[in-house]
Design a protein around this motif. Structure first.
Motif, short mmCIF file in Angstrom:
data_model
loop_
_atom_site.label_atom_id
_atom_site.label_comp_id
_atom_site.label_asym_id
_atom_site.label_seq_id
_atom_site.Cartn_x
_atom_site.Cartn_y
_atom_site.Cartn_z
N GLU A 123 0.83 -1.22 0.00
CA GLU A 123 0.00 0.00 0.00
C GLU A 123 0.85 1.26 0.00
N PHE A 124 2.18 1.08 -0.07
CA PHE A 124 3.06 2.25 -0.13
C PHE A 124 2.97 2.90 -1.51
N TYR A 125 2.68 4.19 -1.51
CA TYR A 125 2.55 4.91 -2.77
C TYR A 125 3.85 4.86 -3.58
N SER A 161 1.26 3.04 -9.28
CA SER A 161 1.66 2.37 -8.04
C SER A 161 1.35 0.88 -8.15
N ARG A 162 2.13 0.07 -7.45
CA ARG A 162 1.91 -1.38 -7.51
C ARG A 162 0.61 -1.75 -6.80
N GLY A 163 0.23 -0.95 -5.81
CA GLY A 163 -1.05 -1.20 -5.13
C GLY A 163 -2.20 -1.06 -6.11
N ASP A 164 -2.16 -0.01 -6.95
CA ASP A 164 -3.21 0.17 -7.96
C ASP A 164 -3.22 -1.01 -8.93
N TYR A 165 -2.05 -1.50 -9.24
CA TYR A 165 -1.99 -2.63 -10.17
C TYR A 165 -2.70 -3.86 -9.56
N ARG A 201 7.35 -9.36 4.10
CA ARG A 201 6.39 -9.30 5.22
C ARG A 201 6.68 -7.98 5.90
N LEU A 202 5.97 -6.94 5.48
CA LEU A 202 6.37 -5.59 5.86
C LEU A 202 6.21 -5.31 7.36
N LEU A 214 13.05 2.96 0.91
CA LEU A 214 12.02 4.00 0.84
C LEU A 214 10.87 3.72 1.81
N SER A 215 10.58 2.44 2.03
CA SER A 215 9.55 2.10 3.03
C SER A 215 9.99 2.53 4.42
#
Ligand SMILES: Cc1cc2nc3c(=O)[nH]c(=O)nc-3n(C[C@H](O)[C@H](O)[C@H](O)COP(=O)(O)OP(=O)(O)OC[C@H]3O[C@@H](n4cnc5c(N)ncnc54)[C@H](O)[C@@H]3O)c2cc1C
Length: 461
Positions: free
Chosen positions: A49-51, A90-94, A180-181, A207-208
């Motif tokens: 969910e990281f932009y 973003s990968r979340g959007d994908y 596993r964030l 970056l996270s």
């Protein structure tokens, strides 16, 4: 019940296969998808969910349908995003795009194949008495199918030092699977971090950390200290490669360098090679392939798997302000010190030993060359002589139609594999633009096979 097709896995390969099977199978057919990931289809890559976890491929090349290239861009626009085809979404959007695409294919129930999604891990596999295979599932069930596609992904590579050479009290400070964030929330604001590996995973994790408020030192250690290049803000047109007859790696790389020396943009040269990479890999012998992996792989990776310009700019700023340092060298030891670990390494190209302190050690050495060590199912299948590893241990042996090859060199009837597991045969098979082509081809092959027993196949999208 015996399913016509079972897909084992729950990442991008599995969802791309499901989507394509729904397009090509007749409504009388049945599909089972067995996966242990609750966010089906989003897998490691697209559940974030990281932009700033951006796609590293422009939106125009991320459609899940090879034959409908604008699909992802159109979906983004329908969501109200003002995107251009060359933007890095973003990968979340994908992940959401994949979910919506599958949902829209599942809606016309009466006109499509039956699908059961089974949340479980497949633990073992045996041949069926009559036809197909039976999988044992960890929810104590079992599953029978006539056609099986293994889409299990590959695991994380091991730490660059055997665990028994690492002091026991540090083990709780080692993050072996950074995807596993959850580990990020345990890190103190000023903790010092050591990251092994300097590729795409490292950049994501750095970056996270910063997005979570971490401000401490980050040491990145890899053998060559090479960091991915950025995409240009305006895409260079692909340049058709001028390759020699010779399949020697040095001759092939020499030809590409010559094109750049003669004025071609190196990104255009790398992109121009892309449509031919699988055929080129298949034309190499074992010795040439392993030479490529030994000497050119790291260089290839940073030129081929580039990152979004904005992501690179953020990372570069951290290098410039000195809070992130990339070291090139060979890990020698990890020993516990007063409040964490002392990491010693030999500087690349010298005999000098250098050291730094770390509160946390994060393994970002990647996943491309992890083989089957991560999967008890694949190991059990290997022990039963149902699969065999490819000659370089990248994954399992398949033929050019993605049919799994047994130890006698014969394709197993009804057993297929997809995604990075098939890298030994295809090499370039870890990213969406390649996996989607494989998924569609497999769906067509299986649909044709099923059509031999079921007349009038239907195509619904
Ligand atoms: C962080 C990251 C970012 C990426 N970004 C991009 C990008 O921007 N563009 C691009 O084109 N590509 C990108 N990729 C590459 C590519 O899209 C992925 O590697 C792709 O997701 C691979 O999917 P997969 O299904 O083969 O493997 P995975 O995503 O690893 O999925 C395999 C799944 O199978 C499940 N599984 C494993 N064993 C079993 C079992 N025994 N029973 C049941 N289920 C099992 C696992 O839990 C997992 O969910 C990225 C990859 C990563 C890791």
């Amino acid at each position: 019940m015996t399913y016509d097709v079972a897909i084992v896995g729950s990442g991008f390969s599995a969802i791309a296969l499901t989507i394509n099977l729904l397009r090509f199978l007749p409504s009388s057919a049945s599909i089972a998808v067995v996966g242990d990931d609750p966010g089906f289809g989003r897998g490691t890559a697209y559940r974030t969910e990281f932009y700033l976890h951006r796609l590293n491929v422009p939106a125009a090349r991320m459609s899940v349908f090879p034959d409908r290239p604008d699909d992802f861009v159109e979906w983004l626009r329908q969501q109200g995003r003002a995107v251009f085809a060359e933007d890095f979404a973003s990968r979340g959007d994908y992940g959401l795009y994949l979910r919506d695409t599958l949902a829209s294919l599942l809606r016309p129930r009466e006109r499509r194949a039956h699908v059961d999604f089974i949340k479980a891990k497949a633990t073992a596999c045996v041949e069926c008495e009559h036809d197909g295979l039976v999988f044992c599932l960890d929810n104590t069930g079992e599953l029978k199918a006539r056609n099986i596609i293994l889409a299990l992904g590959v695991g994380n590579a091991d730490l660059p030092l055997p665990k028994d050479r690492i002091d026991g009290d540090i083990h709780s400070r080692i993050v072996e699977n950074p995807w596993r964030l959850g580990w990020l929330s345990r890190v103190g604001r000023r903790d010092e971090i050591c990251v092994f590996g300097s590729g795409l995973t490292m950049i994501d994790q750095v970056l996270s950390l910063r997005a979570q408020g971490h401000r401490g030192r980050i040491h990145v250690l890899s053998r060559r200290g090479l960091v991915p290049h950025p995409h240009p803000s305006r895409r260079a047109a692909p340049v058709p490669p001028e390759l020699p007859e010779s399949r020697e790696i040095s001759a092939l790389l020499g030809a590409l360098r010559r094109q750049v020396k003669n004025g071609a943009d190196w990104r255009g040269v790398v992109d121009g090679l892309r449509p031919q990479t699988q055929a080129l890999w298949q034309s190499l012998g074992k010795e040439q392939r392993s030479r490529f992996l030994r000497h050119a792989f790291a260089w290839w990776n940073i030129h081929r798997h580039r990152i979004a310009p904005e992501v690179f700019t953020r990372f570069e700023a951290l290098l410039k302000d000195g809070t992130v340092t990339v070291h090139a060298g060979y890990l020698k030891s990890i020993e516990s010190d007063a409040d964490g670990a002392n990491i010693r390494y030999r500087r690349r190209g010298t005999q000098d030993i250098a050291a730094f302190h770390a509160d946390w050690i994060v393994n970002c050495t990647g996943m491309e060359r992890a083989g089957i060590g991560h999967s008890p199912l694949l190991q059990a299948m290997r022990d039963r002589k149902m699969i065999v590893m490819d000659e370089l241990g990248l994954g399992i042996r398949v033929d050019p139609q993605s049919r799994v090859i047994d130890p006698d060199g014969k394709p197993q009837p009804g057993l297929f594999a997809a995604g990075a597991l098939t890298a030994g045969q295809f090499w370039e098979i870890t990213a969406v633009p390649d996996i989607r082509v494989q998924a569609m081809a497999l769906a067509e092959t299986i649909a044709a096979k099923i059509a031999q027993t079921t007349p009038r196949p239907a195509r619904i999208a």
